[in-house]
Design an enzyme around this catalytic site. Structure first.
Site, PDB file in Angstrom:
ATOM      1  N   GLU A  72       0.868  -1.170   0.000  1.00 47.86           N
ATOM      2  CA  GLU A  72       0.000   0.000   0.000  1.00 47.86           C
ATOM      3  C   GLU A  72       0.906   1.222   0.000  1.00 47.86           C
ATOM      4  O   GLU A  72       1.472   1.588   1.032  1.00 47.86           O
ATOM      5  CB  GLU A  72      -0.919  -0.007   1.238  1.00 47.86           C
ATOM      6  CG  GLU A  72      -1.896  -1.177   1.284  1.00 47.86           C
ATOM      7  CD  GLU A  72      -2.938  -1.114   0.183  1.00 47.86           C
ATOM      8  OE1 GLU A  72      -3.136  -0.021  -0.398  1.00 47.86           O
ATOM      9  OE2 GLU A  72      -3.560  -2.150  -0.098  1.00 47.86           O
TER      10      GLU A  72
ATOM     11  N   CYS B 261      -1.579   9.136   2.012  1.00 43.26           N
ATOM     12  CA  CYS B 261      -1.412   8.569   0.672  1.00 43.26           C
ATOM     13  C   CYS B 261      -2.621   8.812  -0.211  1.00 43.26           C
ATOM     14  O   CYS B 261      -2.504   8.890  -1.429  1.00 43.26           O
ATOM     15  CB  CYS B 261      -1.112   7.076   0.773  1.00 43.26           C
ATOM     16  SG  CYS B 261      -2.413   6.124   1.596  1.00 43.26           S
TER      17      CYS B 261
END
Length: 480
Positions: A210, A248
Site C-alpha cells: 500500500e 497517501c
C-alpha cells in the site's frame, strides 16, 4: 536476533497447533481488539496528539472509528467469510462436487505507517486475525508514542502467543525481512516498498504493498454556487483534513479550467480562513509535520525560485513547531519536484487547463495514482475518466470517503502499490483460496471406440467444438 527468532518460533508453533483456525478464537480476538479501543481511547488520543498533533475529532474519525468499524464488520461477517463456497461444475465432471475453502496463510508480517499509526497498524491486523493467521506487527518508529501504546497494550488484550508487536527502527525492520514469512503487508513509501519486495523475493513470499502517489482532483466547471462551495470544502477536507496532507489518499494537486480557476481559488482562500482562522499556524485543527526531516523536505520544495513565485496563498513555516500553513500554488513548473514527487504535506498546486478534457491526458502522462477524485455532473465525462485512466480507485464528487467503505476494495495499481484490503477484501488478502474437487469411484466409463489415439483426438475435438453433453456421450461410447 535470538529473541526475535524465539518469538517467531512461538508464532509458528501456535499456528501449527490449529488454534487460530477456530472461529471462536478469531471472534474472541476481534472482541478483545474492540475492547482495547474502547478502554484506551483517551490514551490513543494522547499518543496521536504527542506524535502528530492530531485533534481528537480527527483522531476518532481517521483512527479509532476506522478500527472499531472494521472490527465490528469482521466480527459480524466472519462465519459467512469462512464458509466454503460451492462451485457449479460442468457436466463433464459428473458425478462430482467442488468448493473453494479459504484457509489462513500462516505467520504474517505487517509494517505500519506513521501518518495513521493506529488505523494503518490495526486495520490489516483485523484482516489477518479474521483469516486465522498469527501476526507480527511492526509499528513505525516515526510515531513513537503510538508504537509504545501498541507494544504495551496489544499483548494485554490479544493472544500474545499468536499476535506480537515488535518495535524498533530500520535495523529491526531489516532483521524482520531476513526471516521467512507466509505473507508481508507493507504500508509506506515506494522506496521502502522496493526493499520489502526485494527481501520477500528471496523466500517467494507474497506481498501486499500500500504505497501512494500523486492523487489528482479534477474540478469541472460547475454552474451551481452551492455545488462549487461543496466542492471547495471537500477539496480542503481531502487536502488538509487528513494529517495536514500527510496521507497517501490525500489530494495532491488540482486540475481545473483556466476560466474557472479564479472562482475556485477565491473560494479556497475564504474557506481556508473560515476553517483554520487568520493564523493557521496557531490552529489546533491542523496537524504538524511529523519530524524535522520531512519538514525540511517540504521546505526544500518551496525553495525552488519558480515554485516560490507560484505561491498565491500561505507559504509561511514554523520550524520550531513543525507547522506549515495551508499553501496554494498556481501553475508551478511541471518539471519541478513538487509536481514530479508525491508532496505528502500541506502544499496544494493548482494546474490550469484550456479544457477540462485535457485532465485525462495530464493524468495518463504520470505514474498511476492511488486514487482519482473528480467533481463533475457530466456523466459522459465520468465514464471517460473511468474508462481512459488507470488508478487504484475513482471517487466522484467527494474525497477520502472511499477509504472508510468496507464494501469496496482499497489498494493501488502500478507504482501506487498492489493488493487490496478492507472488509472481505482484507480477509481474502490474508487467505489462500483452496480449490477442492471430490469425485466418486463410480461409474468408471471406458471408451468403446478403438484405437485409443483416435479416441483422444475425438475427445479433444468434441471438447472444443461442442458442448459438455456431447463430450459426455463420447466418453460413454454413445457417439462416434
Amino acid at each position: 536476533m535470538r529473541e526475535l527468532e524465539d518469538g517467531l518460533a512461538e508464532l509458528r508453533q501456535t499456528f501449527k497447533s490449529g488454534r487460530t483456525r477456530n472461529a471462536a478464537w478469531r471472534k474472541n480476538q476481534l472482541r478483545a481488539l474492540i475492547q482495547l479501543i474502547h478502554d484506551k481511547e483517551d490514551k490513543i488520543f494522547e499518543a496521536l496528539l504527542q506524535d502528530l498533533g492530531k485533534h481528537p475529532v480527527e483522531s476518532y474519525r481517521d483512527e479509532i472509528g476506522i478500527i472499531e468499524k472494521s472490527a465490528v464488520n469482521a466480527l459480524n461477517c466472519l462465519e459467512k467469510w469462512m464458509a466454503p463456497k460451492k462451485s457449479r461444475l460442468p457436466l463433464l465432471f459428473f458425478p462430482a462436487k467442488g468448493e473453494v475453502m479459504s484457509e489462513p496463510l500462516g505467520v504474517v508480517l505487517i509494517f505500519a505507517s506513521w501518518n495513521f499509526p493506529i488505523s494503518l497498524a490495526l486495520d490489516p491486523v483485523i484482516g489477518a486475525i479474521a483469516a486465522g493467521n498469527t501476526v507480527v506487527l511492526k509499528p513505525s518508529e516515526l510515531a513513537p508514542e503510538c508504537a509504545l501504546f501498541l507494544a504495551e497494550f496489544v499483548p494485554l488484550y490479544l493472544d500474545c502467543k499468536a499476535i506480537k508487536v515488535i518495535g524498533g527502527g530500520a535495523d529491526v525492520g531489516e532483521q524482520l525481512l531476513q526471516q521467512k514469512w507466509d505473507k508481508i503487508f507493507f504500508t509506506g513509501s515506494p522506496r521502502v516498498g522496493r526493499v520489502v519486495m526485494s527481501a520477500a523475493a528471496k523466500h517467494l513470499t507474497p506481498v501486499t504493498l500500500e504505497l501512494g502517489g500523486k492523487c489528482p482532483v479534477i474540478v469541472d466547471t460547475l454552474s451551481s454556487p452551492s455545488d462549487i462551495k461543496v466542492t471547495v470544502k471537500r477539496v480542503i477536507g481531502g487536502k488538509w483534513g487528513p494529517c495536514s496532507g500527510q496521507a497517501c489518499i490525500g489530494v495532491d494537486y488540482v486540475l481545473v479550467e483556466e476560466k474557472f480557476a479564479p472562482t475556485v481559488i477565491d473560494l479556497l482562500k475564504k474557506t481556508i480562513k473560515k476553517f483554520y482562522g487568520d493564523n493557521p499556524k496557531d490552529s489546533k485543527n491542523i496537524c504538524r509535520i511529523v519530524n524535522k526531516h520531512h519538514f525540511g523536505r517540504l521546505h526544500k520544495l518551496l525553495k525552488d525560485p519558480l515554485v516560490a513565485a507560484s505561491i498565491i496563498h500561505g507559504g509561511s513555516l514554523d520550524e520550531e513547531k513543525l507547522i506549515i500553513e495551508p499553501t496554494i500554488l498556481l501553475n508551478p513548473p511541471l518539471d519541478a519536484e513538487i509536481m514530479t514527487e508525491e508532496i505528502f504535506g500541506p502544499l496544494l498546486p493548482i494546474i490550469t487547463l484550456n479544457n477540462i478534457q485535457e485532465s485525462i491526458e495530464f493524468i495518463n502522462s504520470r505514474p498511476k495514482p492511488l486514487t482519482i477524485y473528480a467533481f463533475t455532473k457530466d456523466e459522459t465525462f465520468q465514464r471517460q475518466i473511468v474508462s481512459e485512466t488507470s488508478s487504484g480507485s475513482v471517487t466522484f464528487n467527494d474525497t477520502m470517503v472511499q477509504f472508510a467503505c468496507d464494501e469496496l476494495p482499497f489498494g493501488g495499481v502500478g507504482q501506487s502499490g498492489f493488493g487490496r484490503y478492507h472488509g472481505k477484501y482484507s480477509f481474502d488478502t490474508f487467505s489462500h483460496e483452496k480449490a477442492i474437487l471430490q469425485r466418486s469411484f463410480f461409474p468408471e466409463l471406458e471408451p468403446r471406440y478403438p484405437p485409443w489415439n483416435d479416441f483422444k483426438l475425438k475427445f479433444i475435438r468434441f471438447g472444443y467444438k461442442y458442448d459438455y453433453f456431447n463430450l459426455l456421450l463420447l466418453l460413454m461410447g454413445l457417439k462416434k
